[in-house]
Design a protein around this motif. Structure first.
Motif, short mmCIF file in Angstrom:
data_model
loop_
_atom_site.label_atom_id
_atom_site.label_comp_id
_atom_site.label_asym_id
_atom_site.label_seq_id
_atom_site.Cartn_x
_atom_site.Cartn_y
_atom_site.Cartn_z
N ASN A 184 41.51 18.57 71.29
CA ASN A 184 41.03 17.19 71.14
C ASN A 184 41.21 16.69 69.71
N LYS A 185 40.92 17.55 68.74
CA LYS A 185 41.10 17.19 67.33
C LYS A 185 42.57 16.91 67.04
N LYS A 220 44.91 16.05 69.15
CA LYS A 220 45.36 14.85 69.84
C LYS A 220 45.04 13.61 69.01
N LYS A 221 43.86 13.59 68.41
CA LYS A 221 43.47 12.45 67.56
C LYS A 221 44.40 12.35 66.34
N ASN A 274 34.40 27.20 73.60
CA ASN A 274 35.09 25.90 73.73
C ASN A 274 36.00 25.59 72.54
N GLU A 299 39.45 23.87 73.39
CA GLU A 299 39.24 22.47 73.80
C GLU A 299 38.95 21.58 72.58
N ILE A 300 38.08 22.05 71.70
CA ILE A 300 37.75 21.29 70.48
C ILE A 300 39.01 21.07 69.65
#
Length: 125
Positions: free
Chosen positions: A84-85, A87-88, A77, A80-81
């Protein structure tokens, strides 16, 4: 691997970001082995401990997993991790300031959305 490193940024962070980018753009795929600390050290002519620091941060973030005697591998994953990181970070670095400036200028959320949509249309032409 990038051919050179930036003098204005810590080397271990550059190693870490380079691995992250390679995972996101799938140059390095899930379950694939990454270059070793010694390979990074030899390529960039740096201390292996410096490369290890960046790699170990990725292990702590569950991006990489160590297989004893074999090397470091990308977790299932990881992409994906990382997305997401990122995007933040994107939101914090770009969207927050954009929204604050829009508020100062009296631009509504709907107007801002339309501006973003129009920019996409202009790029296509």
């Amino acid at each position: 691997m990038k051919s050179s490193l930036d003098e204005n940024k810590p080397i271990f962070l550059q190693i870490k970001e380079q691995i992250e980018d390679s995972i996101i753009n799938e140059t390095i795929k899930t379950a694939e082995r990454i270059p070793s600390t010694n390979e990074f050290a030899a390529y960039y002519k740096i201390n292996p401990a410096t490369a290890a620091k960046g790699i170990n941060e990725l292990v702590m973030e569950n991006i990489l997993i160590k297989q004893r005697g074999v090397g470091m591998f990308v977790t299932d994953n990881a992409k994906e991790i990382l997305i997401n990181k990122r995007k933040k970070i994107f939101y914090k670095n770009y969207m927050d300031p954009l929204k604050k400036e829009a508020t100062k200028l009296g631009i509504s959320n709907m107007d801002l959305i339309e501006m973003v949509k129009m920019e996409g249309i202009e790029d296509e032409n």
